[in-house]
Design a protein around this motif. Structure first.
Motif, PDB file in Angstrom:
ATOM      1  N   PRO A  19     -10.515  53.143 -35.314  1.00  0.00           N
ATOM      2  CA  PRO A  19     -11.713  52.622 -34.651  1.00  0.00           C
ATOM      3  C   PRO A  19     -12.646  51.860 -35.589  1.00  0.00           C
ATOM      4  O   PRO A  19     -13.229  50.853 -35.194  1.00  0.00           O
ATOM      5  CB  PRO A  19     -12.393  53.877 -34.099  1.00  0.00           C
ATOM      6  N   ASP A  20     -12.770  52.304 -36.830  1.00  0.00           N
ATOM      7  CA  ASP A  20     -13.670  51.626 -37.761  1.00  0.00           C
ATOM      8  C   ASP A  20     -13.100  50.309 -38.279  1.00  0.00           C
ATOM      9  O   ASP A  20     -13.777  49.558 -38.974  1.00  0.00           O
ATOM     10  CB  ASP A  20     -14.048  52.549 -38.928  1.00  0.00           C
ATOM     11  N   ARG A  21     -11.859  49.978 -37.921  1.00  0.00           N
ATOM     12  CA  ARG A  21     -11.222  48.724 -38.352  1.00  0.00           C
ATOM     13  C   ARG A  21     -11.242  47.653 -37.260  1.00  0.00           C
ATOM     14  O   ARG A  21     -10.786  46.534 -37.494  1.00  0.00           O
ATOM     15  CB  ARG A  21      -9.765  48.986 -38.758  1.00  0.00           C
ATOM     16  N   LEU A  22     -11.778  47.981 -36.072  1.00  0.00           N
ATOM     17  CA  LEU A  22     -11.756  47.025 -34.967  1.00  0.00           C
ATOM     18  C   LEU A  22     -12.511  45.735 -35.284  1.00  0.00           C
ATOM     19  O   LEU A  22     -12.123  44.664 -34.840  1.00  0.00           O
ATOM     20  CB  LEU A  22     -12.319  47.654 -33.687  1.00  0.00           C
ATOM     21  N   SER A  23     -13.586  45.824 -36.043  1.00  0.00           N
ATOM     22  CA  SER A  23     -14.361  44.625 -36.360  1.00  0.00           C
ATOM     23  C   SER A  23     -13.864  43.947 -37.639  1.00  0.00           C
ATOM     24  O   SER A  23     -14.403  42.936 -38.065  1.00  0.00           O
ATOM     25  CB  SER A  23     -15.840  44.965 -36.481  1.00  0.00           C
ATOM     26  N   ALA A  24     -12.814  44.486 -38.261  1.00  0.00           N
ATOM     27  CA  ALA A  24     -12.280  43.946 -39.518  1.00  0.00           C
ATOM     28  C   ALA A  24     -11.089  43.025 -39.298  1.00  0.00           C
ATOM     29  O   ALA A  24     -10.231  42.885 -40.165  1.00  0.00           O
ATOM     30  CB  ALA A  24     -11.904  45.090 -40.454  1.00  0.00           C
ATOM     31  N   PRO A  37      -9.369  38.988 -31.342  1.00  0.00           N
ATOM     32  CA  PRO A  37      -9.546  37.587 -31.716  1.00  0.00           C
ATOM     33  C   PRO A  37     -10.978  37.043 -31.657  1.00  0.00           C
ATOM     34  O   PRO A  37     -11.260  36.044 -32.286  1.00  0.00           O
ATOM     35  CB  PRO A  37      -8.638  36.839 -30.747  1.00  0.00           C
ATOM     36  N   GLY A  38     -11.872  37.636 -30.902  1.00  0.00           N
ATOM     37  CA  GLY A  38     -13.224  37.110 -30.818  1.00  0.00           C
ATOM     38  C   GLY A  38     -13.314  35.833 -30.003  1.00  0.00           C
ATOM     39  O   GLY A  38     -14.275  35.092 -30.088  1.00  0.00           O
ATOM     40  N   LYS A  39     -12.276  35.571 -29.227  1.00  0.00           N
ATOM     41  CA  LYS A  39     -12.269  34.433 -28.314  1.00  0.00           C
ATOM     42  C   LYS A  39     -11.468  34.840 -27.085  1.00  0.00           C
ATOM     43  O   LYS A  39     -10.697  35.797 -27.129  1.00  0.00           O
ATOM     44  CB  LYS A  39     -11.668  33.190 -28.961  1.00  0.00           C
ATOM     45  N   SER A  83     -16.829  36.023 -28.101  1.00  0.00           N
ATOM     46  CA  SER A  83     -17.265  36.008 -29.493  1.00  0.00           C
ATOM     47  C   SER A  83     -18.334  37.080 -29.746  1.00  0.00           C
ATOM     48  O   SER A  83     -18.280  37.801 -30.743  1.00  0.00           O
ATOM     49  CB  SER A  83     -17.810  34.618 -29.833  1.00  0.00           C
ATOM     50  N   GLU A  84     -19.284  37.203 -28.829  1.00  0.00           N
ATOM     51  CA  GLU A  84     -20.350  38.201 -28.973  1.00  0.00           C
ATOM     52  C   GLU A  84     -19.837  39.631 -28.868  1.00  0.00           C
ATOM     53  O   GLU A  84     -20.391  40.541 -29.476  1.00  0.00           O
ATOM     54  CB  GLU A  84     -21.440  37.975 -27.914  1.00  0.00           C
ATOM     55  N   LEU A  85     -18.784  39.835 -28.092  1.00  0.00           N
ATOM     56  CA  LEU A  85     -18.265  41.184 -27.846  1.00  0.00           C
ATOM     57  C   LEU A  85     -17.151  41.590 -28.818  1.00  0.00           C
ATOM     58  O   LEU A  85     -16.591  42.673 -28.684  1.00  0.00           O
ATOM     59  CB  LEU A  85     -17.755  41.295 -26.405  1.00  0.00           C
ATOM     60  N   ARG A  86     -16.853  40.748 -29.793  1.00  0.00           N
ATOM     61  CA  ARG A  86     -15.783  41.042 -30.753  1.00  0.00           C
ATOM     62  C   ARG A  86     -16.010  42.420 -31.384  1.00  0.00           C
ATOM     63  O   ARG A  86     -17.088  42.739 -31.836  1.00  0.00           O
ATOM     64  CB  ARG A  86     -15.729  39.986 -31.837  1.00  0.00           C
ATOM     65  N   LEU A  91     -11.580  39.950 -24.348  1.00  0.00           N
ATOM     66  CA  LEU A  91     -11.685  39.143 -23.144  1.00  0.00           C
ATOM     67  C   LEU A  91     -10.463  38.247 -23.024  1.00  0.00           C
ATOM     68  O   LEU A  91     -10.100  37.556 -23.984  1.00  0.00           O
ATOM     69  CB  LEU A  91     -12.963  38.304 -23.159  1.00  0.00           C
ATOM     70  N   VAL A  92      -9.824  38.313 -21.861  1.00  0.00           N
ATOM     71  CA  VAL A  92      -8.626  37.524 -21.607  1.00  0.00           C
ATOM     72  C   VAL A  92      -8.770  36.772 -20.295  1.00  0.00           C
ATOM     73  O   VAL A  92      -9.571  37.148 -19.435  1.00  0.00           O
ATOM     74  CB  VAL A  92      -7.341  38.399 -21.578  1.00  0.00           C
ATOM     75  N   LYS A  93      -7.992  35.700 -20.166  1.00  0.00           N
ATOM     76  CA  LYS A  93      -8.000  34.893 -18.952  1.00  0.00           C
ATOM     77  C   LYS A  93      -6.601  34.909 -18.344  1.00  0.00           C
ATOM     78  O   LYS A  93      -5.620  34.839 -19.078  1.00  0.00           O
ATOM     79  CB  LYS A  93      -8.395  33.456 -19.281  1.00  0.00           C
TER      80      LYS A  93
END
Length: 142
Positions: A19-24, A37-39, A83-86, A91-93
């Motif tokens: 869990p602590d690596r999700l933003s890494a 991916p942040g996109k 990008s804000e929720l990274r 978020l997927v389409k």
């Protein structure tokens, strides 16, 4: 929780991430694609089903179609929200024209429709185009 499951949006392989690596910027152990991916990432029906069923991180799906004006208007806002929720959500389409089975399987009546999946279940749903700030707020509150 020792690790969280994340389905690679490129190859479909399930990965385990602390869990602590999700933003890494974790990467898939099989294909090397970014797991957070942040996109907004375009996915197919099979990948969506697997990720919605398996992932421990919230998965937000934008059901859309290329001919839909409001869908095209919301696309850049959805990308900004991604990008804000990274690190907090992915978020997927999913193009409902290219994958018509997805629309019927998830009961999509109109587009754009966003669905938020968590723990293998649909946790929330919202229809209509929204600005990025409203998408972020909805994802965090759902």
């Amino acid at each position: 929780m020792a690790s969280m499951k994340l389905t690679c949006l490129s190859c479909g392989q399930v990965n385990r991430v602390a869990p602590d690596r999700l933003s890494a910027k974790p990467k898939c152990g099989t294909c090397g694609a970014s797991l957070m991916p942040g996109k907004a990432v375009e996915v197919d029906f099979a990948t969506l089903q697997k990720a919605a069923r398996t992932d421990d991180v919230p998965l937000v799906v934008d059901f859309w179609a290329p001919w839909c004006g409001p869908c095209r208007m919301m696309a850049p806002e959805f990308s900004k929200a991604a990008s804000e929720l990274r690190g907090d959500a992915r978020l997927v389409k999913l193009n409902t024209e290219a994958h018509p089975k997805a629309g019927s399987a998830y009961g999509i009546r109109g587009i754009p429709t966003m669905a938020r999946f968590k723990g293998g279940r649909e946790a929330a749903r919202k229809s209509g185009a929204m600005p990025a700030a409203q998408i972020v707020s909805w994802v965090k509150s759902a």
